[in-house]
Design a protein around this motif. Structure first.
Motif, PDB file in Angstrom:
ATOM      1  N   LYS A  68      84.597  40.611  42.351  1.00 31.93           N
ATOM      2  CA  LYS A  68      85.423  40.987  41.260  1.00 31.93           C
ATOM      3  C   LYS A  68      87.182  40.119  40.611  1.00 31.93           C
ATOM      4  O   LYS A  68      87.804  40.005  41.803  1.00 31.93           O
ATOM      5  CB  LYS A  68      85.279  42.330  41.499  1.00 31.93           C
ATOM      6  N   ASP A  69      87.186  39.869  39.505  1.00 29.00           N
ATOM      7  CA  ASP A  69      88.492  38.508  39.534  1.00 29.00           C
ATOM      8  C   ASP A  69      88.855  40.046  37.896  1.00 29.00           C
ATOM      9  O   ASP A  69      89.116  40.531  38.102  1.00 29.00           O
ATOM     10  CB  ASP A  69      88.200  36.954  38.403  1.00 29.00           C
ATOM     11  N   LEU A  70      90.224  39.140  38.315  1.00 35.37           N
ATOM     12  CA  LEU A  70      91.436  39.584  37.101  1.00 35.37           C
ATOM     13  C   LEU A  70      90.623  40.458  35.602  1.00 35.37           C
ATOM     14  O   LEU A  70      90.840  41.971  35.734  1.00 35.37           O
ATOM     15  CB  LEU A  70      92.818  39.042  36.904  1.00 35.37           C
ATOM     16  N   VAL A  71      90.181  39.733  35.300  1.00 35.79           N
ATOM     17  CA  VAL A  71      89.176  39.906  33.641  1.00 35.79           C
ATOM     18  C   VAL A  71      87.972  41.143  34.290  1.00 35.79           C
ATOM     19  O   VAL A  71      87.913  41.821  33.412  1.00 35.79           O
ATOM     20  CB  VAL A  71      88.147  38.408  33.471  1.00 35.79           C
ATOM     21  N   CYS A  72      87.243  41.262  35.817  1.00 34.41           N
ATOM     22  CA  CYS A  72      86.383  42.386  35.775  1.00 34.41           C
ATOM     23  C   CYS A  72      87.362  43.454  36.250  1.00 34.41           C
ATOM     24  O   CYS A  72      86.873  44.623  35.183  1.00 34.41           O
ATOM     25  CB  CYS A  72      85.910  42.084  37.179  1.00 34.41           C
ATOM     26  N   TRP A  73      88.555  43.579  36.661  1.00 36.94           N
ATOM     27  CA  TRP A  73      89.122  44.796  36.935  1.00 36.94           C
ATOM     28  C   TRP A  73      89.767  45.415  36.053  1.00 36.94           C
ATOM     29  O   TRP A  73      89.590  46.504  35.162  1.00 36.94           O
ATOM     30  CB  TRP A  73      90.228  44.010  37.782  1.00 36.94           C
ATOM     31  N   SER A  74      90.765  44.494  34.653  1.00 38.35           N
ATOM     32  CA  SER A  74      91.134  44.779  33.506  1.00 38.35           C
ATOM     33  C   SER A  74      89.820  45.338  32.938  1.00 38.35           C
ATOM     34  O   SER A  74      90.050  46.034  31.622  1.00 38.35           O
ATOM     35  CB  SER A  74      91.410  43.789  33.179  1.00 38.35           C
ATOM     36  N   SER A  75      88.608  44.785  32.671  1.00 32.52           N
ATOM     37  CA  SER A  75      87.743  45.293  31.816  1.00 32.52           C
ATOM     38  C   SER A  75      87.221  46.454  32.108  1.00 32.52           C
ATOM     39  O   SER A  75      87.553  47.862  31.494  1.00 32.52           O
ATOM     40  CB  SER A  75      87.052  44.796  31.454  1.00 32.52           C
ATOM     41  N   MET A  76      87.105  47.175  33.475  1.00 34.69           N
ATOM     42  CA  MET A  76      86.821  48.410  33.552  1.00 34.69           C
ATOM     43  C   MET A  76      88.013  49.736  33.774  1.00 34.69           C
ATOM     44  O   MET A  76      88.113  50.489  33.548  1.00 34.69           O
ATOM     45  CB  MET A  76      86.579  48.001  35.207  1.00 34.69           C
ATOM     46  N   ILE A  77      88.815  49.083  33.569  1.00 34.42           N
ATOM     47  CA  ILE A  77      90.554  50.053  33.516  1.00 34.42           C
ATOM     48  C   ILE A  77      90.319  50.062  31.944  1.00 34.42           C
ATOM     49  O   ILE A  77      90.707  51.425  31.802  1.00 34.42           O
ATOM     50  CB  ILE A  77      91.803  48.913  34.074  1.00 34.42           C
ATOM     51  N   ALA A 109      94.809  47.229  46.722  1.00 34.60           N
ATOM     52  CA  ALA A 109      94.060  47.341  47.748  1.00 34.60           C
ATOM     53  C   ALA A 109      93.151  45.814  47.911  1.00 34.60           C
ATOM     54  O   ALA A 109      92.966  45.523  49.721  1.00 34.60           O
ATOM     55  CB  ALA A 109      93.680  48.693  47.926  1.00 34.60           C
ATOM     56  N   CYS A 110      91.759  45.475  47.478  1.00 39.72           N
ATOM     57  CA  CYS A 110      91.881  44.034  47.650  1.00 39.72           C
ATOM     58  C   CYS A 110      92.633  43.031  48.212  1.00 39.72           C
ATOM     59  O   CYS A 110      92.212  41.324  47.553  1.00 39.72           O
ATOM     60  CB  CYS A 110      90.458  44.598  46.896  1.00 39.72           C
ATOM     61  N   GLY A 111      94.031  43.472  47.442  1.00 40.97           N
ATOM     62  CA  GLY A 111      94.901  41.449  46.765  1.00 40.97           C
ATOM     63  C   GLY A 111      94.340  41.215  46.214  1.00 40.97           C
ATOM     64  O   GLY A 111      95.053  40.079  45.828  1.00 40.97           O
ATOM     65  N   VAL A 112      94.375  41.623  45.159  1.00 41.77           N
ATOM     66  CA  VAL A 112      93.950  40.637  43.706  1.00 41.77           C
ATOM     67  C   VAL A 112      95.480  41.609  42.864  1.00 41.77           C
ATOM     68  O   VAL A 112      95.503  42.778  42.831  1.00 41.77           O
ATOM     69  CB  VAL A 112      93.170  41.520  42.766  1.00 41.77           C
ATOM     70  N   LYS A 113      96.226  39.976  42.493  1.00 45.91           N
ATOM     71  CA  LYS A 113      97.398  40.526  42.012  1.00 45.91           C
ATOM     72  C   LYS A 113      97.358  40.771  40.781  1.00 45.91           C
ATOM     73  O   LYS A 113      96.880  39.855  40.028  1.00 45.91           O
ATOM     74  CB  LYS A 113      98.377  40.046  42.718  1.00 45.91           C
ATOM     75  N   THR A 167      90.554  52.832  39.961  1.00 41.89           N
ATOM     76  CA  THR A 167      90.264  51.519  39.690  1.00 41.89           C
ATOM     77  C   THR A 167      91.846  50.191  39.895  1.00 41.89           C
ATOM     78  O   THR A 167      91.432  49.163  40.733  1.00 41.89           O
ATOM     79  CB  THR A 167      89.373  51.222  38.895  1.00 41.89           C
ATOM     80  N   PHE A 168      92.813  50.420  39.712  1.00 44.19           N
ATOM     81  CA  PHE A 168      93.918  49.807  39.260  1.00 44.19           C
ATOM     82  C   PHE A 168      94.345  49.690  40.576  1.00 44.19           C
ATOM     83  O   PHE A 168      94.522  48.560  41.260  1.00 44.19           O
ATOM     84  CB  PHE A 168      95.004  50.169  38.686  1.00 44.19           C
ATOM     85  N   SER A 169      94.051  50.864  41.766  1.00 43.41           N
ATOM     86  CA  SER A 169      95.149  50.675  43.017  1.00 43.41           C
ATOM     87  C   SER A 169      93.745  50.180  44.111  1.00 43.41           C
ATOM     88  O   SER A 169      94.741  49.359  44.906  1.00 43.41           O
ATOM     89  CB  SER A 169      95.110  52.282  43.431  1.00 43.41           C
TER      90      SER A 169
END
Length: 639
Positions: A456-465, A486-490, A480-482
């Motif tokens: 999962k990249d930043l775009v995927c995380w952002s879409s889900m949030i 925790a996955c080390g994605v800034k 989901t943000f936490s």
């Protein structure tokens, strides 16, 4: 016992037939016919060499074919040479490697690499250099293996290795090789300088770049145009634009690359007007405008936000016959789309005689982002009637259009198309699907797609949030943000917009303030207008209109329509202070005088308080200014 040359021929035969290119050449067909008729009369020089020639004759003919860009025939002739049991020398091998490089066939090169080792040419520096240049496009592990196994390295090999590291993005290794070359007693030449400067440019190593510049002056390489071009690029990418222009002005014999490099440097340093000043100088220097330079100039127009300038440049391109290029037409339609001129964008697209998948995708994207996204689906249907196939970017735009329209069935159909084409693993496409299903309220389906994404990249995380926020599930957005952290994605700016928006929609004021404060303090991200708009919306939704106004007044930048719009929406939904609503509406009207919606909202607030005289005053004001209320239209999917 089978001859080693015949063994090599057998392997070459299998590999080249697998890649399917040798039998397509009429020249090579003659070679095959010659092999079948060994004792036949040879009229062609190649056939003569096949029967009686020596290694020099074979090598000369193979080299000649390579120089004539007849790579397939060169490899075919080499196969024929192996059949005659004539042992090639390292010059023959070098010519064949160059032929394979021209064809770009990794399998064939792997066989050739084995042939090099079997015949004992792995220490020939020129052969090793050619192999390194080829494999730098495919596998750097093989490049390092070849380089490290070569006992004696000359200047050309060292320079080729520096270039290979730069090409593959191994910039630190490029610096190490450049230093090791000098420790080995090999002095860099102008090719070495041109090879290492892009590494300085791409990592912003200005100090080291300056040292290279000084070295080139000391060794008298600086008058060479290719060295100066590389210096112009290095200084521009290192954000020392003044030095870049100074080097450029001192180039005595400027070539097209010089002009292209400095124009690109102007754009990279946010100097779009300077880019056109340079372009004017280029015209006066009698340089013909090349189609490769036009996209950069169009980008400069977009950066400068000069719509009229874009129209004038379009006329220039028409006059010089450059608008017919598909790449230029695509860049023009994207320019018009950026300026909101959909009519001109559509006109440019329709004028393109040969549309490629990039131009189709660009036009679909333009429609998807417009006020009429259903045109994106119509354009896609037109694209399907041609031979052009959509790519993942096309499907992303189509999903965005379906999302804007609220069209579920077309969205599912697009997903089926993308799955059939094998693009479902693309992160951008997965993110677009998450957005689509979350906007339809199908949060579980969006979550299922999210969970299936392996990396999962930043775009995927952002879409889900963002999806959780849209569906009022603020706690899950924060969770989901936490998990992302925790996955080390800034997080980046976009992720913070998503999480702040989720907090705003779900009324999580404390959590919103916590995230907003952490942006700069913890992650070094300076909040922008979009982030401030989320906070204003958060305060306004909570009914804290006065606090929201105070927050706006303390902003470090000038508020835009988004900020004032969020505040006015808060006044409307919470029936807040009419005085604040009047102040906010006045600011919005000043920023967007043709928009009647602000008058309507304020008029409704007056009506709720029974201030009918103010309602009538606003109506007359709208009539006097000749403003017309925008007609609404439905975006709901028709059954």
């Amino acid at each position: 016992m089978r001859s080693p040359f015949r063994n090599a021929h057998r392997v070459f035969e299998e590999i080249t037939q697998r890649n399917g290119f040798i039998r397509n050449s009429s020249y090579s067909s003659l070679c095959y016919w010659s092999m079948l008729n060994t004792y036949a009369y040879y009229e062609h020089p190649v056939e003569f060499h096949g029967e009686k020639g020596n290694v020099i004759s074979w090598t000369s003919e193979i080299s000649s074919l390579v120089k004539q860009n007849q790579s397939e025939s060169a490899v075919g002739l080499f196969k024929m040479m192996l059949m005659t049991e004539q042992r090639p020398n390292y010059v023959t091998i070098l010519s064949v490697i160059r032929a394979i490089c021209g064809l770009g066939l990794e399998d064939v090169m792997r066989v050739m690499y084995g042939t090099v080792i079997k015949m004992g040419f792995e220490s020939e520096v020129s052969v090793v250099t050619a192999l390194i240049r080829f494999y730098s496009d495919y596998d750097m592990r093989i490049v390092w293996k070849i380089f490290n196994q070569t006992p004696i390295k000359d200047l050309v090999l060292w320079s080729a290795m520096v270039s290979a590291c730069v090409k593959s993005g191994q910039y630190a290794k490029a610096f190490d090789i450049f230093r090791a070359m000098q420790y080995d007693g090999v002095k860099p030449n102008h090719v070495s300088i041109v090879s290492i400067l892009p590494a300085c440019a791409n990592v912003g190593a200005l100090l080291f770049g300056k040292e290279i510049h000084g070295f080139s002056i000391k060794r008298m390489f600086h008058p060479l145009t290719n060295v100066q071009n590389s210096l112009v690029d290095m200084y521009a990418k290192c954000r020392n634009f003044k030095a870049s222009m100074l080097v450029f002005d001192r180039i005595l014999e400027k070539d097209l690359i010089s002009w292209m490099t400095v124009i690109r440097g102007c754009i990279e340093n946010d100097c779009p007007i300077e880019a056109f000043k340079v372009f004017s100088r280029m015209q006066f220097s009698c340089f013909r405008t090349d189609e490769k330079i036009v996209p950069d100039l169009i980008e400069a127009i977009i950066q400068a936000d000069k719509h009229k300038f874009g129209l004038a440049f379009h006329c220039f391109l028409l006059k010089n016959g450059l608008s017919a290029f598909v790449s230029i037409g695509t860049a023009l339609l994207q320019m018009y789309a950026k300026f909101g001129d959909l009519e001109s964008a559509t006109f440019v697209f329709d004028q393109l005689h040969e549309k490629d998948y990039i131009s189709w995708s660009a036009m679909i994207s333009v429609h998807a982002r417009s006020n009429h996204p259903y045109n994106a689906l119509d354009t896609f249907k037109r694209m399907q009637s041609t031979d052009e196939r959509p790519n993942e970017i096309t499907f992303v735009s189509l999903l965005q259009a379906c999302s804007s329209m609220g069209a579920q069935e077309p969205g599912e159909s697009i997903q089926a198309h993308a799955t059939k084409a094998g693009y479902l693993s693309n992160a951008f496409l997965s993110s677009a699907l998450i957005d689509l299903y979350c906007k339809f309220g199908r949060i579980n389906q969006g979550k299922a797609i999210f969970n299936e994404i392996p990396t999962k990249d930043l775009v995927c995380w952002s879409s889900m949030i963002n999806g959780y926020g849209l569906n009022g599930r603020g706690d899950e957005a924060l969770e989901t943000f936490s998990n992302m952290l925790a996955c080390g994605v800034k997080p980046n700016e976009v992720v913070f917009i998503s999480i702040l928006s989720a907090c705003s929609h779900c009324g999580l004021e404390h959590e919103g303030w916590s995230c907003f404060s952490s942006m700069e303090q913890k992650y070094g991200i300076v909040p922008k207008l979009a982030h401030y708009a989320c906070m204003v919306d958060l305060l306004s939704r909570r009914g804290n209109i006065e606090g929201a106004l105070q927050f706006v007044n303390k902003m470090p930048m000038e508020p835009d329509k988004r900020i004032w719009g969020a505040l006015l929406a808060g006044c409307r939904s919470t029936h807040g202070s009419i005085e604040i609503a009047e102040l906010v509406a006045e600011r919005l009207i000043g920023l967007d005088p043709q928009n009647t919606s602000y008058y309507v909202i304020l008029s409704n607030l007056y009506a709720e308080q029974g201030r009918w005289e103010d309602v009538e005053r606003l109506r007359k004001l709208v009539d006097e200014k000749g403003l017309k209320k925008e007609t609404g239209y439905s975006m709901v999917e028709a059954e």
